[in-house]
Design an enzyme around this catalytic site. Structure first.
Site, PDB file in Angstrom:
ATOM      1  N   GLU A 116       8.486 -76.739  95.283  1.00  0.00           N
ATOM      2  CA  GLU A 116       9.198 -75.529  94.873  1.00  0.00           C
ATOM      3  C   GLU A 116      10.161 -75.894  93.754  1.00  0.00           C
ATOM      4  O   GLU A 116      10.503 -77.053  93.583  1.00  0.00           O
ATOM      5  CB  GLU A 116      10.028 -74.990  96.053  1.00  0.00           C
ATOM      6  N   LYS A 118      13.796 -76.243  92.263  1.00  0.00           N
ATOM      7  CA  LYS A 118      15.126 -76.433  92.836  1.00  0.00           C
ATOM      8  C   LYS A 118      16.119 -75.640  91.991  1.00  0.00           C
ATOM      9  O   LYS A 118      16.496 -76.057  90.899  1.00  0.00           O
ATOM     10  CB  LYS A 118      15.501 -77.915  92.867  1.00  0.00           C
ATOM     11  N   ASP A 120      19.410 -74.121  90.586  1.00  0.00           N
ATOM     12  CA  ASP A 120      20.763 -74.660  90.480  1.00  0.00           C
ATOM     13  C   ASP A 120      21.761 -73.518  90.714  1.00  0.00           C
ATOM     14  O   ASP A 120      22.356 -72.987  89.790  1.00  0.00           O
ATOM     15  CB  ASP A 120      20.967 -75.283  89.093  1.00  0.00           C
ATOM     16  N   TYR A 226      13.913 -69.668 100.835  1.00  0.00           N
ATOM     17  CA  TYR A 226      12.903 -70.689 101.120  1.00  0.00           C
ATOM     18  C   TYR A 226      12.922 -71.192 102.560  1.00  0.00           C
ATOM     19  O   TYR A 226      12.192 -72.102 102.912  1.00  0.00           O
ATOM     20  CB  TYR A 226      13.050 -71.873 100.156  1.00  0.00           C
ATOM     21  N   LYS A 338      15.049 -84.852  91.324  1.00  0.00           N
ATOM     22  CA  LYS A 338      15.944 -84.304  90.299  1.00  0.00           C
ATOM     23  C   LYS A 338      15.449 -84.611  88.886  1.00  0.00           C
ATOM     24  O   LYS A 338      14.923 -85.697  88.629  1.00  0.00           O
ATOM     25  CB  LYS A 338      17.338 -84.930  90.461  1.00  0.00           C
ATOM     26  N   CYS A 430      41.269 -85.388  53.046  1.00  0.00           N
ATOM     27  CA  CYS A 430      39.895 -85.808  53.327  1.00  0.00           C
ATOM     28  C   CYS A 430      39.917 -87.268  53.773  1.00  0.00           C
ATOM     29  O   CYS A 430      40.486 -88.122  53.080  1.00  0.00           O
ATOM     30  CB  CYS A 430      39.040 -85.661  52.079  1.00  0.00           C
ATOM     31  N   CYS A 433      38.014 -89.331  50.633  1.00  0.00           N
ATOM     32  CA  CYS A 433      38.563 -89.444  49.276  1.00  0.00           C
ATOM     33  C   CYS A 433      40.073 -89.191  49.233  1.00  0.00           C
ATOM     34  O   CYS A 433      40.682 -89.301  48.168  1.00  0.00           O
ATOM     35  CB  CYS A 433      37.834 -88.500  48.334  1.00  0.00           C
ATOM     36  N   CYS A 446      36.517 -80.346  52.080  1.00  0.00           N
ATOM     37  CA  CYS A 446      36.896 -81.191  50.959  1.00  0.00           C
ATOM     38  C   CYS A 446      36.183 -80.628  49.729  1.00  0.00           C
ATOM     39  O   CYS A 446      34.963 -80.507  49.717  1.00  0.00           O
ATOM     40  CB  CYS A 446      36.450 -82.640  51.209  1.00  0.00           C
ATOM     41  N   CYS A 451      33.693 -86.872  45.959  1.00  0.00           N
ATOM     42  CA  CYS A 451      33.967 -87.491  47.266  1.00  0.00           C
ATOM     43  C   CYS A 451      32.760 -88.329  47.707  1.00  0.00           C
ATOM     44  O   CYS A 451      31.629 -87.829  47.765  1.00  0.00           O
ATOM     45  CB  CYS A 451      34.277 -86.389  48.275  1.00  0.00           C
TER      46      CYS A 451
HETATM   47  S1  IVH Z   1      15.564 -76.669 100.903  1.00  0.00           S
HETATM   48  C1  IVH Z   1      16.825 -78.422 104.755  1.00  0.00           C
HETATM   49  N1  IVH Z   1      14.576 -75.588  98.696  1.00  0.00           N
HETATM   50  O1  IVH Z   1      19.443 -77.608  96.891  1.00  0.00           O
HETATM   51  C2  IVH Z   1      16.381 -78.009 103.427  1.00  0.00           C
HETATM   52  N2  IVH Z   1      16.871 -76.217  98.719  1.00  0.00           N
HETATM   53  O2  IVH Z   1      20.435 -80.331  97.192  1.00  0.00           O
HETATM   54  C3  IVH Z   1      17.480 -77.450 102.649  1.00  0.00           C
HETATM   55  N3  IVH Z   1      18.058 -75.697  96.645  1.00  0.00           N
HETATM   56  O3  IVH Z   1      21.381 -77.023  99.728  1.00  0.00           O
HETATM   57  C4  IVH Z   1      17.243 -76.995 101.329  1.00  0.00           C
HETATM   58  N4  IVH Z   1      16.368 -74.778  95.579  1.00  0.00           N
HETATM   59  O4  IVH Z   1      21.272 -75.212  97.884  1.00  0.00           O
HETATM   60  C5  IVH Z   1      15.659 -76.119  99.304  1.00  0.00           C
HETATM   61  N5  IVH Z   1      13.593 -74.574  96.831  1.00  0.00           N
HETATM   62  C6  IVH Z   1      14.672 -75.098  97.437  1.00  0.00           C
HETATM   63  C7  IVH Z   1      15.926 -75.177  96.802  1.00  0.00           C
HETATM   64  C8  IVH Z   1      16.997 -75.749  97.477  1.00  0.00           C
HETATM   65  C9  IVH Z   1      17.643 -75.107  95.528  1.00  0.00           C
HETATM   66  C10 IVH Z   1      19.430 -76.204  96.879  1.00  0.00           C
HETATM   67  C11 IVH Z   1      20.029 -75.780  98.191  1.00  0.00           C
HETATM   68  C12 IVH Z   1      20.264 -77.055  98.939  1.00  0.00           C
HETATM   69  C13 IVH Z   1      20.419 -78.031  97.805  1.00  0.00           C
HETATM   70  C14 IVH Z   1      20.167 -79.457  98.239  1.00  0.00           C
END
Ligand code: IVH
Length: 690
Positions: A116, A118, A120, A226, A338, A430, A433, A446, A451
């Site tokens: 999935e 991740k 932010d 999720y 990451k 400057c 120069c 300048c 220069c």
């Molecule tokens: S699963 C027990 N799935 O990342 C599993 N987390 O660094 C818990 N996050 O606390 C999280 N996208 O805030 C999961 N597709 C995703 C996610 C996700 C973002 C965040 C979430 C978690 C943190 C962990």
């Protein structure tokens, strides 16, 4: 060895303090002062000391707990089971170790993952009874979060009512802010003189934790889900309807009834069926699939309208998850992979003032070197002096630096957590120069045409990709040749001799030849490339082409009045002025004259109304290396004269232009009876346009 232990203990205590402070900044103040990668390193170091010296380990160690405490402004909501975090991997080798642990737990059983994005953002849990949302909370410290129900209810992506009246269900996911919304929010804040959010994550967190839900409602937030916290009663309305009591074990995200929702994929399907938004995901049968997903998003994440900081890899099958369990902090059946960090926090040690080719003086930060996404960054631009003021940055400030693609790293935020150092004052003169500087709204400039710094920058620009694109001239070489009196203006590149080059330290025969060859390639250039190389203010690659097509020839362009220039589509008063001034300024006109005297041929381009008789409507294919110009310039030239440049030879091809070592295209042309031209024949052809 008491000495060694003492040292470890000291470091351990120190790390505990540092990590707790960062937890507070991150979770309570939404204002982290270090990036995730640096934080992870600290926690890893702490964990390592605990492994070697278990006697030092504190029961409340941050290596096993999700950081953060609950802000007092909101009432508390317990998470049952606790909301866990994720362990991280940073490369393929670490992912393989994770995979090995999973496969060991799976025994000989078949195993699949889901991957999935991740997001932010910040993790939340939303509670439903009889299909109706009645509560929502932030993650807080994992066990207890903040009650932000009213605020979550303003997010249109979170359903207030589920499609099915499930007796009891809590869903877990991420609240985030889209980049478009983030930019809108920050520009409004800027207009209103309010502090800007450093990134969309902070903006989302700040918006969700508003005391007044009307404020949250005005800032558009989004959410994806999720996982499940707890489910009671008939959850899965699929083929095998299930009913029963509590279905979730502590430390385990997902119902465990066999025959119910027993995989992450089924969970996503179920979420979709009840109207809960889910994040993009995929089932993967092999690690190769996982890696392909990672690489795809590493490459393409900038096309998304939201920030992701990696991917999450989870075991698909819930019974295997249960078997693997969790540590106090994170499940063993999932990891976050990451992306290399794009931003990092470091210390601004000093500031230099750099003079650009147009004379603008830019403040440049000298930083305590820091690794950002695999590149060590030591310097970053501070743009201009009003930016320094806006950021409130001083010598010694801790600053956030970002690096995106090829662009110069920039300082985007200063953190007020250090002692205030010296202020950064604009220079009066400057730095190169020493002439007084001119102030032009937020810029210092300048104006001295002699220069040295400006001259050098102009030379560097001339050979750069944005200019004439002459290869192998690094800043060092230009500087050396300039010091030796061999390079003063752009025209001098064309009179450089082999001996001039060999006079520079560490210059070898081979590289000297390569340099001369790349200069030779620029002795004939299409008008648009020549204009680009002149570095006229406000004229970049695109406008250079527009001007070239409109004027047709260098003589035509330099004779145009301001009004005539303004009549060209896309040319406004600013561009018209700078082009006019360039061709009428004594010094700049002399630069052009010197280049023509040095023997540069500027090839005319066709104006749309008068295309080239011999070239217009004809298709050309270039093969082999041309001596006098780059292939892409020749192609551009043909197109500008109303012809077409193709990549492969067919019956429709009119001419194949064969340079050195032409290869199979020429053979094919001959076989098809297509006329083959030498480079010289081609140049003669484009030159006369009777
Ligand atoms: S699963 C027990 N799935 O990342 C599993 N987390 O660094 C818990 N996050 O606390 C999280 N996208 O805030 C999961 N597709 C995703 C996610 C996700 C973002 C965040 C979430 C978690 C943190 C962990």
């Amino acid at each position: 060895m008491a000495g060694k232990n003492d040292k470890s203990e000291k470091r351990y205590r120190e790390l505990l303090g540092i990590i707790r402070e960062h937890n507070r900044l991150y979770y309570e103040l939404d204002s982290p002062s270090i990036d995730d990668a640096e934080y992870d390193r600290l926690v890893r170091e702490l964990g390592e000391i605990e492994r070697l010296h278990p006697e030092l380990k504190e029961s409340e160690t941050p290596s096993e707990r999700v950081g953060g405490a609950v802000s007092r402004a909101f009432s508390e909501v317990p998470h049952d089971p606790p909301m866990l975090s994720l362990g991280n991997v940073f490369d393929e080798a670490e992912l393989q170790e994770f995979d090995a642990r999973c496969r060991k737990a799976a025994g000989n059983g078949l195993m699949t993952y889901t991957v999935e994005l991740k997001y932010d953002g910040l993790a939340v849990e939303v509670f439903y009874r009889d299909g109706q949302m009645f509560q929502g909370a932030t993650r807080g410290n994992g066990s207890v979060g903040e009650d932000v129900t009213a605020n979550l209810m303003t997010i249109s992506g979170i359903p207030r009512r589920l499609a099915t009246a499930v007796p009891y269900l809590t869903v877990r996911g991420e609240v985030f802010m889209r980049l478009s919304e983030f930019e809108k929010l920050n520009s409004t804040r800027e207009e209103e003189g309010e502090a800007l959010f450093a990134n969309p994550r902070n903006a989302a967190a700040g918006s969700l934790r508003q005391i007044d839900p009307a404020v949250t409602a005005r800032r558009e937030l989004d959410a994806v889900f999720y996982g499940i916290g707890r489910a009671e009663g008939a959850v899965y309305d699929g083929a095998r309807k299930k009913s029963g009591g509590q279905s979730v074990l502590p430390g385990f995200e997902g119902p465990r009834e066999p025959g119910g929702i027993d995989t992450q994929e089924a969970l996503f399907g179920y979420f979709q069926s009840i109207g809960v938004p889910v994040s993009p995901h995929r089932a993967c049968g092999s690690l190769d699939d996982v890696m392909a997903f990672y690489r795809y998003w590493l490459e393409n994440r900038h096309a998304l309208d939201f920030d992701i900081d990696g991917i999450v890899v989870k075991i698909n099958d819930f019974s295997l998850r249960e078997k693997m369990g969790a540590t106090g902090k994170a499940p063993r059946w999932a990891v976050a992979w990451k992306f290399p960090a794009k931003e990092a926090v470091t210390v601004l040690e000093s500031v230099d003032f750099q003079v650009g080719r147009t004379g603008i003086v830019t403040p440049v930060a000298n930083l305590k070197p820091i690794n950002i996404g695999g590149v060590v960054v030591k310097r970053a631009t501070l743009h201009n002096f009003s930016e320094i003021e806006r950021l409130g940055v001083r010598i010694g400030s801790r600053v956030t630096v970002i690096r995106a693609g090829d662009v110069i790293p920039k300082v985007v935020e200063a953190h007020g957590d250090g002692p205030g150092g010296d202020a950064i004052n604009p220079p009066d003169a400057c730095p190169s120069c020493l002439q007084p500087l001119d102030r032009e709204d937020i810029y210092l400039r300048c104006l001295n045409p002699d220069c040295e710094a400006k001259k050098l920058e102009n030379l560097k620009y001339f050979v750069s990709k944005d200019g004439m694109d002459i290869e192998f001239f690094g800043p060092e070489l230009i500087q050396r040749l300039h010091e030796r009196g061999k390079l003063d203006g752009p025209a001098d590149f064309f009179s450089l001799t082999r001996d001039d080059l060999l006079g520079v330290e560490r210059m070898g025969d081979k590289i000297a030849d390569k340099i001369l060859e790349s200069i030779d390639k620029r002795r004939s250039v299409p008008l648009s490339v020549f204009i680009r190389g002149l570095g006229i203010r406000n004229v970049g690659e695109h406008l250079a082409r527009v001007l070239a097509r409109a004027a047709g020839s260098l003589a035509g362009l330099s004779a145009m009045s301001r009004d005539e220039l303004m009549r060209i589509h896309e040319v406004g008063p600013g561009v018209a002025d700078s082009v006019y001034e360039f061709f009428h300024g004594e010094r700049s006109a002399a630069v052009v004259r010197a280049m023509l005297e040095a023997g540069i041929k500027v090839l005319d381009e066709a104006t749309p109304s008068a295309s080239h008789k011999g070239v217009a409507g004809k298709t050309f294919v270039f093969t082999g290396t041309m001596e006098s110009m780059e292939r892409k310039d020749a192609e551009e030239l043909v197109e500008s004269l109303g012809g077409k440049a193709a990549g492969s030879v067919s019956k429709k091809t009119d001419y194949v232009v064969a340079g050195e070592s032409p290869g199979s295209k020429r053979d094919k042309a001959e076989a098809l009876g297509v006329r083959v031209l030498t480079e010289k024949e081609f140049l003669d052809m484009v030159k006369d346009n009777e």
